[in-house]
Design a protein around this motif. Structure first.
Motif, PDB file in Angstrom:
ATOM      1  N   HIS A  52      29.433   5.701  49.414  1.00  0.00           N
ATOM      2  CA  HIS A  52      28.818   6.207  48.188  1.00  0.00           C
ATOM      3  C   HIS A  52      29.568   7.411  47.635  1.00  0.00           C
ATOM      4  CE1 HIS A  52      25.197   3.800  49.327  1.00  0.00           C
ATOM      5  NE2 HIS A  52      25.033   3.758  48.012  1.00  0.00           N
ATOM      6  N   ARG A 104      27.682   4.205  54.928  1.00  0.00           N
ATOM      7  CA  ARG A 104      27.077   4.227  53.594  1.00  0.00           C
ATOM      8  C   ARG A 104      27.369   5.540  52.879  1.00  0.00           C
ATOM      9  NH1 ARG A 104      22.527   2.941  56.376  1.00  0.00           N
ATOM     10  NH2 ARG A 104      21.474   4.799  55.569  1.00  0.00           N
ATOM     11  N   TRP A 128      24.686   4.871  58.763  1.00  0.00           N
ATOM     12  CA  TRP A 128      24.535   5.859  57.694  1.00  0.00           C
ATOM     13  C   TRP A 128      25.857   6.539  57.352  1.00  0.00           C
ATOM     14  CZ3 TRP A 128      25.812  10.911  58.683  1.00  0.00           C
ATOM     15  CH2 TRP A 128      25.854  11.318  60.015  1.00  0.00           C
ATOM     16  N   THR A 158      23.183  11.260  50.798  1.00  0.00           N
ATOM     17  CA  THR A 158      23.509  10.151  49.895  1.00  0.00           C
ATOM     18  C   THR A 158      22.499  10.060  48.768  1.00  0.00           C
ATOM     19  OG1 THR A 158      24.554   8.927  51.702  1.00  0.00           O
ATOM     20  CG2 THR A 158      23.890   7.672  49.771  1.00  0.00           C
ATOM     21  N   ALA A 203      20.420   3.700  45.234  1.00  0.00           N
ATOM     22  CA  ALA A 203      20.719   4.529  46.405  1.00  0.00           C
ATOM     23  C   ALA A 203      19.861   5.789  46.414  1.00  0.00           C
ATOM     24  CB  ALA A 203      22.194   4.898  46.413  1.00  0.00           C
ATOM     25  N   ASP A 257      18.093   4.691  49.799  1.00  0.00           N
ATOM     26  CA  ASP A 257      18.992   4.911  50.928  1.00  0.00           C
ATOM     27  C   ASP A 257      18.328   5.824  51.960  1.00  0.00           C
ATOM     28  OD1 ASP A 257      22.140   4.393  51.413  1.00  0.00           O
ATOM     29  OD2 ASP A 257      21.507   6.238  52.374  1.00  0.00           O
ATOM     30  N   LEU A 317      28.462  -0.301  51.074  1.00  0.00           N
ATOM     31  CA  LEU A 317      27.275   0.353  50.511  1.00  0.00           C
ATOM     32  C   LEU A 317      25.994  -0.134  51.170  1.00  0.00           C
ATOM     33  CD1 LEU A 317      28.162   0.317  46.704  1.00  0.00           C
ATOM     34  CD2 LEU A 317      28.287   2.258  48.268  1.00  0.00           C
ATOM     35  N   ALA A 318      25.997  -1.355  51.698  1.00  0.00           N
ATOM     36  CA  ALA A 318      24.809  -1.916  52.347  1.00  0.00           C
ATOM     37  C   ALA A 318      24.917  -1.917  53.866  1.00  0.00           C
ATOM     38  CB  ALA A 318      24.585  -3.343  51.852  1.00  0.00           C
TER      39      ALA A 318
END
Length: 732
Positions: free
Chosen positions: A432, A428, A425, A458, A449, A453, A420-421
């Motif tokens: 997510h 992530r 992209w 997302t 997020a 984000d 998630l971090a």
């Protein structure tokens, strides 16, 4: 959007239907289409469950006992341009038309569960079954009942499915999920390391030794064309150039990597390894292609590298660049050696080779990755996921992407948190979306997020889930921070969610939002609450300095009687306010050409574009001399474009006269626009233009044709004279 996807209406027709410019429809479709794709396929009767890949469909069918029907559908498409490779691949053997084939999977009632696996129309169904992994999924889910339609390839799929089911009755091993990774007591079960990763294998060793043991071969090889010993700064500069998408720099970087491997300086090898560890997925994909070509420039070093693979211990960088070798046997040997190493740099190289076009190379890489994905580290998973997700659309690239998403869905929380971090992209987004579908994110994570984000899909999906979760739990007030988001769809979701709980105060504030989507949601919320948004807009517009969004909202909801409130804001201090005032007058049918024509010289391009759109119906009533003054090269570009468009709307001969005057304009964009318009008229409109220029117009056209002959060429000038009805110049 439904009219575009279901009825395939042209964008120009939709623009006329909604009263907007065609570019607005294009922008809206381009923004909404990826959002719809990211939402995946809804499952009939299953709220919140969506299927993204074919593996998800088979896993769902296996868990729920759903019968599947598999078929192929052909969709007509435009072929590639003449002369381009692969043009014939789109010609279907059945229809003899240019098509693409799509695999459709439905349930027993004929309801669509998934559509994808798109391939050129020339590819038969049997090839699709083999290359898209359909047969493998049938073998992994032997309990799924699948029926195939009349296509021969899918009938063979049904036969393979039956054989797989018979085989599964004789074994005690159960295939779980779509990843080949078992589950036991809530943890991932680590498979045994495959024998193919323990060494090179006797057959491959014999092949490579046969190449290296022939005496005198190296003496006949041509010299290498590699750069001299590079410096660390050269490597950093070349890496930065590739990351910045500079053309041709990937070839330079690949040559430098081979030179570093050849020289063997430990310090430089370590520095290069650190650069590659920080590299983006795009750089790895470009290196895969560029290094394969660079090996052809170093035949002597290539022979040494092959011998080192068989007899020596090459450094990690040497194994990495060997994994990009054009020879499949060398790549397979490099993968086997990489599988025995534990460094982080191994993962991107193995990930690339897991989608290799050679089955032997691909199988070795996948076996090594299966072992690592059973108990991955957070950093290792992120490194592999970044490259794997970038390779998803390749023919063999979905295998690893599906397995990584399985880890996101079923693996430890620590791995999901690391994904998630992740800086990439794609990683992530996959983390997510997979976690949202599995219900593994809490409200705080969704809100974070949605606000912070960097990936638009997302942010939107997390905002939707956060609002839905908060409203269901009765804590809708927690989504108020989303009202200040910089993403319009996120703000709209927050306004809609709060309005559903009876709180319309945010909707009243959002009536003057700068984005039309947010304004539309706010207007709908007020109507559901029994209020009329136009009353609020009238109050906002009558303030001392209304927001541009308030002026736009009055144009969207007001009547012709409200037009009298708008003209005073044609000199709004903000350019957006002036543009929205012009747009509002046009929407309310109160655009006055005498008033708006003076705004063609506005310093803002956004204002002149709105003025041009509003004045087009009255283009024939505008002063042509004034428009010609605005068209001169001394004016800003956006003013010249506005005058050009309005002169075009007058009549055909004025349009062509202006084009001929601008074919030698000093501004490249203006002269290219004029030349392109002349070519368009000759191709599509000249044959149906039945009138002829007369009097002064014919004389002016004749003069401009003489002046433009050096630019357009004698052939095009002769064709224009023919269509203009003008006699060729005298040769006396």
């Amino acid at each position: 959007m439904a009219r575009v996807l279901r009825f395939q209406l042209p964008y120009a027709a939709l623009a006329v239907f909604y009263g907007v410019d065609r570019s607005t429809i294009t922008r809206a479709v381009h923004e909404i289409r990826p959002l719809l794709a990211a939402r995946r396929f809804a499952v009939p009767g299953e709220v919140g469950l969506r299927l993204q890949t074919m593996a998800d469909v088979f896993a769902y069918a296996s868990a729920q006992g759903v019968e599947l029907r598999v078929d192929g559908t052909e969709v007509r498409v435009r072929p590639p341009k003449a002369g381009r490779p692969g043009r014939r691949a789109f010609v279907s053997g059945e229809t003899r038309q240019n098509t693409k084939k799509v695999t459709d999977i439905t349930d027993g009632q004929g309801r669509t569960l998934w559509a994808g696996a798109i391939r050129p129309g020339h590819m038969n169904d049997q090839t699709a079954v083999n290359t898209e992994g359909i047969g493998d999924l049938c073998e992994r889910h032997p309990m799924v009942k699948a029926k195939a339609k009349a296509d021969a390839g899918y009938r063979d799929l049904a036969t393979r499915k039956q054989q797989s089911s018979e085989k599964s009755a004789c074994t005690t091993r159960e295939l779980r999920g779509t990843s080949g990774l078992g589950r036991a007591s809530g943890r991932l079960v680590k498979p045994e390391r495959s024998a193919v990763t323990r060494g090179l294998g006797q057959q491959l060793l014999r092949r490579l030794r046969a190449r290296t043991d022939v005496p005198g071969v190296r003496a006949h090889l041509s010299d290498d064309h590699l750069p001299d010993r590079p410096t660390a700064q050269q490597l950093r500069d070349a890496t930065a150039a590739v990351e910045s998408e500079r053309v041709g720099k990937a070839d330079e970087l690949s040559g430098l990597l081979l030179a570093v491997d050849r020289d063997g300086d430990p310090t430089l090898l370590a520095e290069t390894g650190q650069l590659l560890l920080r590299a983006s997925p795009r750089l790895w994909l470009m290196l895969d292609v560029a290094t394969r070509g660079a090996w052809w420039q170093a035949p002597r070093w290539s022979a040494v590298a092959v011998q080192r693979l068989v007899q020596g211990e090459p450094p990690l960088l040497g194994l990495t660049v060997a994994a990009f070798h054009p020879d499949g046997h060398v790549r397979e040997a490099a993968v086997a050696r990489l599988a025995e190493r534990d460094e982080s740099l191994v993962l991107p190289a193995l990930t690339l080779r897991a989608s290799d076009w050679v089955p032997q190379v691909r199988d070795r890489a996948r076996a090594a990755l299966e072992h690592r994905l059973a108990e991955p580290s957070g950093a290792g998973l992120v490194a592999a996921a970044a490259v794997a997700l970038a390779l998803r659309e390749r023919r063999e690239g979905r295998w690893l992407a599906n397995r990584i998403e399985t880890v996101f869905r079923d693996g430890p929380v620590e791995l999901l948190t690391a994904a998630l971090a992740a800086p990439d992209w794609r990683t992530r987004r996959a983390a997510h979306l997979t976690a949202l579908a599995a219900g593994r994110l809490d409200l705080a994570q969704m809100l974070h997020a949605a606000e912070h984000d960097g990936d638009l899909p997302t942010r939107i999906r997390c905002a939707e889930a956060a609002v839905r979760t908060a409203v269901t739990a009765g804590t809708a007030g927690l989504v108020r921070p989303l009202l200040s988001s910089g993403t319009a769809v996120v703000r709209a979701e927050a306004v809609h969610g709060l309005a559903r709980t009876g709180d319309i105060a945010p909707a009243i504030v959002a009536l003057a939002d700068r984005n039309p989507i947010v304004r539309a949601v706010a207007q709908a919320a007020l109507r559901r609450a029994g209020s009329d948004p136009v009353e609020e807009y009238r109050r906002l517009v009558m303030t001392s300095r209304p927001e541009p969004g308030a002026i736009a909202g009055l144009g969207e909801t007001g009547t012709a009687d409200d037009a009298k409130l708008i003209p005073s804001w044609l000199d709004h201090p903000q350019s957006r306010g002036r543009a929205e005032a012009v747009r509002a007058l046009r929407r309310l049918g109160a655009a006055d050409p005498n008033t708006l024509s003076g705004m063609l010289a506005d310093p803002s391009g956004a204002v002149t574009r709105q003025v041009t759109t509003a004045l087009r119906p009255w283009a024939s009533r505008l002063d042509p001399q004034r428009l010609r003054e605005l068209l001169t090269a001394s004016n800003p570009h956006h003013i010249r474009v506005a005058a050009y468009r309005l002169l075009h709307e007058r009549d055909t001969w004025t349009r062509l006269l202006i084009d001929l005057e601008l074919v030698a304009d000093p501004t490249p964009s203006m002269r290219n626009r004029a030349r392109s318009d002349i070519a368009t008229w000759l191709t599509y409109e000249a044959a149906t233009t039945h009138s002829m220029p007369q009097g002064h117009t014919a004389d002016a056209l004749n003069k401009q044709l003489r002046d433009a002959e050096d630019v357009l060429g004698p052939d095009r000038i002769r064709l224009l004279r023919f269509h203009f009805g003008l006699k060729p110049p005298s040769t006396a």
